[in-house]
Design a protein around this motif. Structure first.
Motif, PDB file in Angstrom:
ATOM      1  N   PHE A 183      -5.098   0.215  -1.645  1.00  0.00           N
ATOM      2  CA  PHE A 183      -3.528   0.189  -2.475  1.00  0.00           C
ATOM      3  C   PHE A 183      -3.194  -1.124  -2.135  1.00  0.00           C
ATOM      4  O   PHE A 183      -1.734  -0.991  -2.563  1.00  0.00           O
ATOM      5  N   ARG A 184      -3.894  -2.729  -1.814  1.00  0.00           N
ATOM      6  CA  ARG A 184      -3.558  -3.807  -1.408  1.00  0.00           C
ATOM      7  C   ARG A 184      -2.228  -3.720  -0.586  1.00  0.00           C
ATOM      8  O   ARG A 184      -1.154  -4.375  -0.838  1.00  0.00           O
ATOM      9  N   PHE A 185      -1.951  -2.593   0.214  1.00  0.00           N
ATOM     10  CA  PHE A 185      -1.159  -2.829   1.276  1.00  0.00           C
ATOM     11  C   PHE A 185      -1.440  -3.791   2.091  1.00  0.00           C
ATOM     12  O   PHE A 185      -2.196  -4.571   2.512  1.00  0.00           O
ATOM     13  N   VAL A 186       0.089  -4.431   2.864  1.00  0.00           N
ATOM     14  CA  VAL A 186      -0.131  -5.251   3.588  1.00  0.00           C
ATOM     15  C   VAL A 186       0.827  -5.403   4.446  1.00  0.00           C
ATOM     16  O   VAL A 186       2.166  -4.757   4.456  1.00  0.00           O
ATOM     17  N   HIS A 187       0.475  -6.075   5.816  1.00  0.00           N
ATOM     18  CA  HIS A 187       1.104  -6.133   6.646  1.00  0.00           C
ATOM     19  C   HIS A 187       2.614  -6.789   6.762  1.00  0.00           C
ATOM     20  O   HIS A 187       2.711  -7.554   6.268  1.00  0.00           O
ATOM     21  N   VAL A 188       3.395  -6.106   7.139  1.00  0.00           N
ATOM     22  CA  VAL A 188       5.123  -7.374   6.890  1.00  0.00           C
ATOM     23  C   VAL A 188       5.443  -7.939   8.325  1.00  0.00           C
ATOM     24  O   VAL A 188       5.293  -7.565   9.324  1.00  0.00           O
ATOM     25  N   PRO A 189       5.847  -8.755   7.876  1.00  0.00           N
ATOM     26  CA  PRO A 189       6.207  -9.347   9.063  1.00  0.00           C
ATOM     27  C   PRO A 189       6.872  -9.077  10.681  1.00  0.00           C
ATOM     28  O   PRO A 189       7.998  -7.558   9.931  1.00  0.00           O
ATOM     29  N   LYS A 190       7.163  -9.683  11.625  1.00  0.00           N
ATOM     30  CA  LYS A 190       7.434  -8.104  12.548  1.00  0.00           C
ATOM     31  C   LYS A 190       8.876  -7.835  12.452  1.00  0.00           C
ATOM     32  O   LYS A 190       9.657  -7.549  12.895  1.00  0.00           O
TER      33      LYS A 190
END
Length: 86
Positions: free
Chosen positions: A42-49
């Motif tokens: 699904f092309r999820f990405v981690h967001v900045p902290k």
């Protein structure tokens, strides 16, 4: 998903389990385990902290009323069980 707008007062949702499920749904979008599983498909990405901190503080402000977070614990156990079966 770029953003979700919710009112802090969830009193219009009468079922406490629905409120807890909504809260878990929101948290899951910032859970590293969930994101890692969804990265390829699904092309999820981690967001900045810094963004995650703002979002998690906002989720904590949601008024789920009485009923606690017991459903969230059940869902986490279920999620961990399902991921270990893969």
């Amino acid at each position: 998903m770029s953003y979700v707008y919710l009112r802090k007062d969830l009193s219009h949702i009468t079922d406490n389990q629905e409120k807890n499920l909504l809260k878990y749904f929101l948290k899951s979008h910032y859970d590293p385990d969930v994101i890692s599983q969804c990265e390829d498909d699904f092309r999820f990405v981690h967001v900045p902290k810094s963004i995650k901190t703002i979002v998690m503080n906002g989720i904590k402000m949601l008024d789920i009323g009485s009923g606690g977070n017991d459903l969230e614990g059940i869902i986490l156990v279920f999620f961990n069980t399902m991921t270990s079966l893969e």
